[in-house]
Motif scaffolding. Structure first.
Motif, PDB file in Angstrom:
ATOM      1  N   LEU A 118       0.829  -1.207   0.000  1.00  0.00           N
ATOM      2  CA  LEU A 118       0.000   0.000   0.000  1.00  0.00           C
ATOM      3  C   LEU A 118       0.866   1.261   0.000  1.00  0.00           C
ATOM      4  CD1 LEU A 118      -2.883  -0.827   2.539  1.00  0.00           C
ATOM      5  CD2 LEU A 118      -3.088  -0.490   0.079  1.00  0.00           C
ATOM      6  N   ALA A 119       1.915   1.250   0.815  1.00  0.00           N
ATOM      7  CA  ALA A 119       2.806   2.415   0.912  1.00  0.00           C
ATOM      8  C   ALA A 119       3.527   2.663  -0.409  1.00  0.00           C
ATOM      9  CB  ALA A 119       3.816   2.222   2.043  1.00  0.00           C
ATOM     10  N   VAL A 120       4.002   1.597  -1.044  1.00  0.00           N
ATOM     11  CA  VAL A 120       4.689   1.727  -2.333  1.00  0.00           C
ATOM     12  C   VAL A 120       3.721   2.258  -3.391  1.00  0.00           C
ATOM     13  CG1 VAL A 120       5.811   0.479  -4.211  1.00  0.00           C
ATOM     14  CG2 VAL A 120       6.413  -0.053  -1.850  1.00  0.00           C
ATOM     15  N   GLY A 121       2.510   1.690  -3.412  1.00  0.00           N
ATOM     16  CA  GLY A 121       1.516   2.104  -4.406  1.00  0.00           C
ATOM     17  C   GLY A 121       1.061   3.542  -4.243  1.00  0.00           C
ATOM     18  N   ARG A 122       0.911   3.983  -2.996  1.00  0.00           N
ATOM     19  CA  ARG A 122       0.382   5.331  -2.737  1.00  0.00           C
ATOM     20  C   ARG A 122       1.454   6.419  -2.780  1.00  0.00           C
ATOM     21  NH1 ARG A 122      -3.508   3.981   2.486  1.00  0.00           N
ATOM     22  NH2 ARG A 122      -5.237   3.045   1.320  1.00  0.00           N
ATOM     23  N   TYR A 123       2.643   6.109  -2.246  1.00  0.00           N
ATOM     24  CA  TYR A 123       3.630   7.168  -2.022  1.00  0.00           C
ATOM     25  C   TYR A 123       4.913   7.026  -2.838  1.00  0.00           C
ATOM     26  CZ  TYR A 123       0.593   6.934   2.087  1.00  0.00           C
ATOM     27  OH  TYR A 123      -0.498   6.846   2.908  1.00  0.00           O
ATOM     28  N   GLY A 124       5.098   5.887  -3.501  1.00  0.00           N
ATOM     29  CA  GLY A 124       6.337   5.671  -4.224  1.00  0.00           C
ATOM     30  C   GLY A 124       6.403   6.415  -5.551  1.00  0.00           C
ATOM     31  N   HIS A 125       7.581   7.000  -5.825  1.00  0.00           N
ATOM     32  CA  HIS A 125       7.816   7.581  -7.152  1.00  0.00           C
ATOM     33  C   HIS A 125       7.954   6.439  -8.160  1.00  0.00           C
ATOM     34  CE1 HIS A 125       9.711  11.416  -5.170  1.00  0.00           C
ATOM     35  NE2 HIS A 125       8.436  11.273  -4.889  1.00  0.00           N
TER      36      HIS A 125
END
Length: 200
Positions: free
Chosen positions: A171-178
């Motif tokens: 979820l963190a990678v999908g929402r906040y990752g460049h």
């Protein structure tokens, strides 16, 4: 009653005010604010922003960073963090940075508030509070800005990722990752997913 005295009575210790907040209490707000600054009653901390210091036995207390940012943005929706937060992940980052980063929905750019530099990043997505998963993604997003051995930090970040909760990390990678960060994490997440499926 003197209008300056009347204005002063509206002030609460420890609070930051914008010019427009105080204009309703004065018929010459700029002159009155300048007078209060000259008298040392108010501190001018940025263009159109003033602080009424909270006094203690040790002297005046400076405004908290959250109070400064909230008043500047006129918004409660922001996340205030710093590259120093990465040290909590124990990835080999040890530098101390005099940098404050503000994720928000309104402003972008560097702003000086009360002598401190704040780097505002306008973005549609950021968490309400810092989590280990967000920190890890944020670190990889900004790896190029770190002063440490970046290869070592990245290697440790990948190891750390593999020990994290797959769902939360995804979820963190999908929402906040460049874009670059998402590509980096993609094979790691697939490997973690495969391993999780294998153990079921």
């Amino acid at each position: 009653m003197n209008r300056v005295v009347e204005l002063k009575q509206q002030l609460k210790p420890g609070k930051v005010y914008r010019r427009e907040d105080l204009s309703k209490y004065s018929n010459a707000v700029d002159r009155h604010l300048a007078q209060l600054v000259t008298e040392g009653v108010l501190d001018k901390i940025a263009q159109g922003m003033y602080y009424y210091p909270k006094q203690t036995v040790f002297g005046p207390v400076p405004p908290e960073d959250e109070v400064l940012v909230r008043s500047f943005l006129k918004d409660d929706r922001f996340l205030l963090t710093s590259p120093n937060s990465y040290n909590a992940l124990h990835l080999g980052t040890t530098q101390l940075y005099n940098k404050r980063v503000v994720y928000n929905h309104k402003r972008h750019g560097e702003v000086d508030l009360n002598g401190k530099k704040f780097f505002f990043h306008k973005t549609p997505y950021f968490p309400k509070k810092v989590t280990p998963e967000f920190l890890l993604v944020d670190l990889v997003n900004h790896l190029d800005t770190l002063a440490e051995d970046r290869e070592m930090v990245l290697k440790n970040a990948i190891t750390k990722a593999k020990a994290m909760d797959l769902h939360k990390l995804r979820l963190a990678v999908g929402r906040y990752g460049h874009t670059k960060t998402k590509k980096l994490f993609e094979p790691i997440l697939e490997q973690m997913k495969s391993k999780e499926y294998h153990w079921k």
